[in-house]
Design a protein around this motif. Structure first.
Motif, PDB file in Angstrom:
ATOM      1  N   LEU A 193      -6.144  41.222  -7.780  1.00 36.92           N
ATOM      2  CA  LEU A 193      -6.568  42.428  -8.493  1.00 36.92           C
ATOM      3  C   LEU A 193      -7.882  42.224  -9.244  1.00 36.92           C
ATOM      4  O   LEU A 193      -8.783  43.063  -9.180  1.00 36.92           O
ATOM      5  CB  LEU A 193      -5.473  42.855  -9.476  1.00 36.92           C
ATOM      6  CG  LEU A 193      -5.718  44.149 -10.268  1.00 36.92           C
ATOM      7  CD1 LEU A 193      -5.854  45.337  -9.326  1.00 36.92           C
ATOM      8  CD2 LEU A 193      -4.589  44.380 -11.267  1.00 36.92           C
ATOM      9  N   TYR A 194      -7.998  41.104  -9.959  1.00 34.21           N
ATOM     10  CA  TYR A 194      -9.148  40.891 -10.830  1.00 34.21           C
ATOM     11  C   TYR A 194     -10.175  39.899 -10.280  1.00 34.21           C
ATOM     12  O   TYR A 194     -11.284  39.806 -10.801  1.00 34.21           O
ATOM     13  CB  TYR A 194      -8.679  40.394 -12.203  1.00 34.21           C
ATOM     14  CG  TYR A 194      -7.804  41.374 -12.944  1.00 34.21           C
ATOM     15  CD1 TYR A 194      -8.317  42.568 -13.439  1.00 34.21           C
ATOM     16  CD2 TYR A 194      -6.451  41.107 -13.150  1.00 34.21           C
ATOM     17  CE1 TYR A 194      -7.514  43.465 -14.120  1.00 34.21           C
ATOM     18  CE2 TYR A 194      -5.635  41.993 -13.831  1.00 34.21           C
ATOM     19  CZ  TYR A 194      -6.168  43.169 -14.314  1.00 34.21           C
ATOM     20  OH  TYR A 194      -5.369  44.058 -14.984  1.00 34.21           O
ATOM     21  N   GLY A 195      -9.791  39.138  -9.251  1.00 37.99           N
ATOM     22  CA  GLY A 195     -10.690  38.131  -8.723  1.00 37.99           C
ATOM     23  C   GLY A 195     -10.705  36.881  -9.584  1.00 37.99           C
ATOM     24  O   GLY A 195     -10.076  36.825 -10.653  1.00 37.99           O
ATOM     25  N   GLN A 196     -11.429  35.875  -9.124  1.00 36.93           N
ATOM     26  CA  GLN A 196     -11.486  34.601  -9.831  1.00 36.93           C
ATOM     27  C   GLN A 196     -12.043  34.755 -11.245  1.00 36.93           C
ATOM     28  O   GLN A 196     -11.522  34.177 -12.199  1.00 36.93           O
ATOM     29  CB  GLN A 196     -12.349  33.620  -9.039  1.00 36.93           C
ATOM     30  CG  GLN A 196     -12.423  32.218  -9.618  1.00 36.93           C
ATOM     31  CD  GLN A 196     -11.185  31.394  -9.306  1.00 36.93           C
ATOM     32  OE1 GLN A 196     -10.351  31.814  -8.533  1.00 36.93           O
ATOM     33  NE2 GLN A 196     -11.076  30.239  -9.925  1.00 36.93           N
ATOM     34  N   GLU A 197     -13.107  35.553 -11.374  1.00 34.12           N
ATOM     35  CA  GLU A 197     -13.738  35.719 -12.681  1.00 34.12           C
ATOM     36  C   GLU A 197     -12.799  36.392 -13.670  1.00 34.12           C
ATOM     37  O   GLU A 197     -12.686  35.982 -14.828  1.00 34.12           O
ATOM     38  CB  GLU A 197     -15.028  36.524 -12.540  1.00 34.12           C
ATOM     39  CG  GLU A 197     -15.803  36.666 -13.841  1.00 34.12           C
ATOM     40  CD  GLU A 197     -17.117  37.401 -13.655  1.00 34.12           C
ATOM     41  OE1 GLU A 197     -17.708  37.811 -14.664  1.00 34.12           O
ATOM     42  OE2 GLU A 197     -17.544  37.558 -12.490  1.00 34.12           O
ATOM     43  N   GLY A 198     -12.086  37.426 -13.203  1.00 38.48           N
ATOM     44  CA  GLY A 198     -11.143  38.112 -14.080  1.00 38.48           C
ATOM     45  C   GLY A 198      -9.994  37.210 -14.500  1.00 38.48           C
ATOM     46  O   GLY A 198      -9.563  37.229 -15.658  1.00 38.48           O
ATOM     47  N   TYR A 199      -9.518  36.405 -13.549  1.00 42.25           N
ATOM     48  CA  TYR A 199      -8.440  35.473 -13.875  1.00 42.25           C
ATOM     49  C   TYR A 199      -8.901  34.459 -14.910  1.00 42.25           C
ATOM     50  O   TYR A 199      -8.148  34.114 -15.842  1.00 42.25           O
ATOM     51  CB  TYR A 199      -7.961  34.752 -12.616  1.00 42.25           C
ATOM     52  CG  TYR A 199      -7.038  33.597 -12.919  1.00 42.25           C
ATOM     53  CD1 TYR A 199      -5.722  33.808 -13.315  1.00 42.25           C
ATOM     54  CD2 TYR A 199      -7.506  32.282 -12.849  1.00 42.25           C
ATOM     55  CE1 TYR A 199      -4.884  32.747 -13.618  1.00 42.25           C
ATOM     56  CE2 TYR A 199      -6.674  31.216 -13.152  1.00 42.25           C
ATOM     57  CZ  TYR A 199      -5.369  31.456 -13.532  1.00 42.25           C
ATOM     58  OH  TYR A 199      -4.546  30.399 -13.851  1.00 42.25           O
ATOM     59  N   ARG A 200     -10.120  33.962 -14.791  1.00 36.19           N
ATOM     60  CA  ARG A 200     -10.632  32.987 -15.753  1.00 36.19           C
ATOM     61  C   ARG A 200     -10.712  33.579 -17.158  1.00 36.19           C
ATOM     62  O   ARG A 200     -10.495  32.885 -18.160  1.00 36.19           O
ATOM     63  CB  ARG A 200     -12.009  32.472 -15.326  1.00 36.19           C
ATOM     64  CG  ARG A 200     -11.992  31.613 -14.068  1.00 36.19           C
ATOM     65  CD  ARG A 200     -11.067  30.420 -14.208  1.00 36.19           C
ATOM     66  NE  ARG A 200     -11.022  29.605 -13.011  1.00 36.19           N
ATOM     67  CZ  ARG A 200     -10.065  28.742 -12.731  1.00 36.19           C
ATOM     68  NH1 ARG A 200      -9.058  28.566 -13.569  1.00 36.19           N
ATOM     69  NH2 ARG A 200     -10.094  28.034 -11.621  1.00 36.19           N
ATOM     70  N   ARG A 201     -11.021  34.873 -17.255  1.00 32.33           N
ATOM     71  CA  ARG A 201     -11.032  35.521 -18.571  1.00 32.33           C
ATOM     72  C   ARG A 201      -9.633  35.556 -19.160  1.00 32.33           C
ATOM     73  O   ARG A 201      -9.440  35.291 -20.352  1.00 32.33           O
ATOM     74  CB  ARG A 201     -11.597  36.940 -18.466  1.00 32.33           C
ATOM     75  CG  ARG A 201     -13.113  37.000 -18.319  1.00 32.33           C
ATOM     76  CD  ARG A 201     -13.642  38.377 -18.626  1.00 32.33           C
ATOM     77  NE  ARG A 201     -13.109  39.388 -17.736  1.00 32.33           N
ATOM     78  CZ  ARG A 201     -13.652  39.743 -16.592  1.00 32.33           C
ATOM     79  NH1 ARG A 201     -14.785  39.166 -16.191  1.00 32.33           N
ATOM     80  NH2 ARG A 201     -13.113  40.681 -15.832  1.00 32.33           N
TER      81      ARG A 201
END
Length: 303
Positions: free
Chosen positions: A179-187
């Motif tokens: 849903l959020y991609g790697q960048e969203g998951y890292r946040r």
């Protein structure tokens, strides 16, 4: 009568001095506003739009003719990204390193800012880390199993960061990634770290293997946890993942082992920043647990 005349003369002279001082302050503020605007390459029209102060008023201010209110001056300072004290203070901010240092600090990432704060007002590392322990390393090293058993043995809560993220978001990590991609998951991962730090003074935390590739989040872990790199041979990493019922690393990918070795090589220097290392290669679960407990005691992580 002469005394009254003298008194009135003194008052008039004092008033004149005060007016001259006010004029000097206004001129100084105008010069510094103009200098700050020139340094940033901001046209007066743009500064007007950012600050909400009219161009005519700004022109008067820079010419040393505008008796600007504190409120409006504060808005101008904010639009120039300066503190109001630098515009009105007697010391020349342009002749010292203070302004340059402040500009560099504001433009730095959060990890660098944290290091600067620590250098200027250092707290003992033991205070910041409290009794928090974090296990880092690649998947299959034994972080979750050993962390859970060590927590039970030491009477400490055990938290697996991915589970914390799932509980807060209400969905599995795989779906979060989709849903959020790697960048969203890292946040989400960084936010979870902040929550854990705020709610636990003593604990054992296990984190995903890739967290070390996120500089700011990893720096926060290193600052607030006693970190232990749990490691094993590539073959054991792969075997343990498969024993957990996950065949994805090998499914349709004959080069999986080489990729795993490449990941380990690439991250080795990052994992090695941990305060201690626990090698689980060729060790049983009970033996590795004993090794972990002895390591924690030897390094005084819970003292």
């Amino acid at each position: 009568m002469a005394e009254i005349t003298n008194f009135r003369g003194d008052v008039q002279e004092t008033r004149s001095e005060a007016e001259e001082e006010v004029a000097r302050i206004i001129a100084r503020v105008g010069e510094r506003v103009r200098h700050a605007r020139d340094r940033k390459g901001i046209p007066r029209r743009v500064l007007s739009e950012k600050s909400g102060v009219s161009p005519r008023y700004l022109a008067q201010l820079e010419a040393g003719e505008g008796n600007i209110s504190i409120g409006l001056l504060s808005r101008v300072a904010h639009a120039l990204d300066h503190r109001i004290e630098w515009l009105v203070g007697e010391d020349d901010p342009w002749s010292s390193d203070a302004l340059r240092i402040a500009e560099l600090f504001r433009s730095a990432d959060s990890a660098t800012q944290a290091r600067v704060r620590a250098a200027l007002a250092p707290d003992p590392a033991e205070t910041a880390r409290a009794n928090r322990i974090c296990l880092v390393g690649l998947r299959g090293a034994g972080k979750s199993t050993l962390g859970r058993r060590a927590g039970a043995a030491l009477g400490l809560p055990f938290v697996e960061l991915n589970r914390e993220i799932e509980e807060q978001s209400g969905m599995p990590v795989d779906e979060l990634m989709a849903l959020y991609g790697q960048e969203g998951y890292r946040r989400l991962e960084a936010q979870a770290i902040s929550r854990v730090i705020a709610t636990h003074e003593a604990m054992i935390l296990a984190v995903a293997g890739g967290i070390v590739a996120e500089p700011e989040t990893y720096a926060r872990l290193l600052d607030h946890f006693h970190t232990i790199w749990v490691k094993a041979t590539p073959a054991e990493h792969m075997a343990r993942v498969r024993e957990q019922g996950d065949t994805r690393p090998m499914a349709g990918n004959p080069e999986a082992m080489e990729q795993l070795k490449s990941i380990l090589t690439a991250r080795e220097a990052l994992y090695d920043r941990a305060l201690a290392r626990l090698d689980t290669s060729g060790r049983s679960e009970d033996e590795s647990l004993a090794d972990l407990l002895a390591l924690i005691e030897r390094h005084h992580f819970l003292d």
